[in-house]
Design an enzyme around this catalytic site. Structure first.
Site, PDB file in Angstrom:
ATOM      1  N   ASP A  12       0.850  -1.188   0.000  1.00 30.63           N
ATOM      2  CA  ASP A  12       0.000   0.000   0.000  1.00 30.63           C
ATOM      3  C   ASP A  12       0.887   1.239   0.000  1.00 30.63           C
ATOM      4  O   ASP A  12       2.019   1.193   0.475  1.00 30.63           O
ATOM      5  CB  ASP A  12      -0.932   0.029   1.211  1.00 30.63           C
ATOM      6  CG  ASP A  12      -2.085   1.006   1.048  1.00 30.63           C
ATOM      7  OD1 ASP A  12      -2.361   1.431  -0.101  1.00 30.63           O
ATOM      8  OD2 ASP A  12      -2.721   1.365   2.054  1.00 30.63           O
ATOM      9  N   GLY A  13       0.372   2.307  -0.549  1.00 27.97           N
ATOM     10  CA  GLY A  13       1.038   3.592  -0.540  1.00 27.97           C
ATOM     11  C   GLY A  13       0.134   4.621   0.099  1.00 27.97           C
ATOM     12  O   GLY A  13      -1.085   4.467   0.101  1.00 27.97           O
ATOM     13  N   GLU A  50       2.220   3.973  -4.343  1.00 27.36           N
ATOM     14  CA  GLU A  50       1.522   2.722  -4.684  1.00 27.36           C
ATOM     15  C   GLU A  50       2.390   1.845  -5.584  1.00 27.36           C
ATOM     16  O   GLU A  50       2.343   0.623  -5.496  1.00 27.36           O
ATOM     17  CB  GLU A  50       0.185   3.021  -5.374  1.00 27.36           C
ATOM     18  CG  GLU A  50      -0.843   3.699  -4.507  1.00 27.36           C
ATOM     19  CD  GLU A  50      -1.521   2.796  -3.480  1.00 27.36           C
ATOM     20  OE1 GLU A  50      -1.143   1.614  -3.331  1.00 27.36           O
ATOM     21  OE2 GLU A  50      -2.447   3.299  -2.802  1.00 27.36           O
ATOM     22  N   ASP A  72      -4.301  -2.309  -3.220  1.00 26.38           N
ATOM     23  CA  ASP A  72      -5.604  -1.645  -3.308  1.00 26.38           C
ATOM     24  C   ASP A  72      -5.583  -0.546  -4.365  1.00 26.38           C
ATOM     25  O   ASP A  72      -6.509   0.238  -4.476  1.00 26.38           O
ATOM     26  CB  ASP A  72      -6.063  -1.119  -1.946  1.00 26.38           C
ATOM     27  CG  ASP A  72      -5.142  -0.051  -1.372  1.00 26.38           C
ATOM     28  OD1 ASP A  72      -4.225   0.421  -2.077  1.00 26.38           O
ATOM     29  OD2 ASP A  72      -5.346   0.301  -0.200  1.00 26.38           O
ATOM     30  N   HIS A 127      -9.140  -0.203   2.883  1.00 21.79           N
ATOM     31  CA  HIS A 127      -9.913   0.233   4.064  1.00 21.79           C
ATOM     32  C   HIS A 127     -11.218  -0.564   4.205  1.00 21.79           C
ATOM     33  O   HIS A 127     -12.250  -0.026   4.589  1.00 21.79           O
ATOM     34  CB  HIS A 127     -10.196   1.735   4.002  1.00 21.79           C
ATOM     35  CG  HIS A 127      -8.965   2.536   3.734  1.00 21.79           C
ATOM     36  ND1 HIS A 127      -7.994   2.761   4.682  1.00 21.79           N
ATOM     37  CD2 HIS A 127      -8.516   3.132   2.603  1.00 21.79           C
ATOM     38  CE1 HIS A 127      -7.022   3.475   4.155  1.00 21.79           C
ATOM     39  NE2 HIS A 127      -7.306   3.714   2.892  1.00 21.79           N
ATOM     40  N   ASP A 137      -1.295  -0.254   5.066  1.00 17.52           N
ATOM     41  CA  ASP A 137      -1.721   1.143   5.158  1.00 17.52           C
ATOM     42  C   ASP A 137      -1.112   1.790   6.397  1.00 17.52           C
ATOM     43  O   ASP A 137      -0.584   2.908   6.331  1.00 17.52           O
ATOM     44  CB  ASP A 137      -3.250   1.227   5.191  1.00 17.52           C
ATOM     45  CG  ASP A 137      -3.725   2.661   5.318  1.00 17.52           C
ATOM     46  OD1 ASP A 137      -3.517   3.440   4.368  1.00 17.52           O
ATOM     47  OD2 ASP A 137      -4.299   3.009   6.373  1.00 17.52           O
TER      48      ASP A 137
END
Length: 162
Positions: A12-13, A50, A72, A127, A137
């Protein structure tokens, strides 16, 4: 013939402001082994973070592996799975006749790693309660808040010159 190790990677970024302070988080899982990676940057974009997550996760592998990579970011997953990044590279990093592809440095790097490993990219809703995505995250956001942040040379050199 020995079969390749299967590694699961979640990435994740995160970015506060876009551009702004950014970071990425990575969780690598191989059997009972688990490794977490993260770094923060003083000025970058969300899409660059990302992309950097999968790059750093794949770079951490010390041999060619079979990888299931969860992100994501539809930007990352579709860029690879739909062949956009390969087409941009083939066309001199142009999206079409008028528009340059964004982040060609990172896309090129990721494509090189895709040539080394057998990778299946899978999109996971961010999320939405996936524990490993939530952990990534958290790592990304935490990294972006560190006291000493790295320089995203690819971004800062482009934003200064262009």
């Amino acid at each position: 013939m020995e079969s390749k190790k299967h590694v699961v990677i979640y990435t994740d970024g995160a970015c506060t402001g876009n551009p702004g302070l950014g970071g990425y988080g990575v969780v690598l899982i191989y059997g009972e082994h688990r490794r977490e990676l993260s770094e923060g940057y003083r000025l970058t974009t969300n899409n660059r973070m990302e992309l950097l997550g999968p790059i750093r996760g794949l770079e951490a592998l010390n041999q060619s592996c079979k990888v299931t990579l969860y992100s994501d970011s539809q930007y990352v997953v579709e860029g690879i799975e739909k062949g956009w990044a390969k087409r941009w590279r083939k066309n001199g990093w142009m999206r079409n006749k008028r528009e340059r592809a964004v982040n060609p440095d990172l896309w090129g790097w990721l494509l090189q790693l895709c040539d080394i490993h057998e990778i299946e990219f899978r999109w996971v809703r961010g999320h939405a309660g996936d524990p490993e995505n939530e952990r990534c995250d958290h790592l990304a956001v935490q990294a972006s808040r560190e006291k000493f942040l790295l320089t995203d040379e690819g971004y800062e050199s482009l934003s200064v010159s262009g």
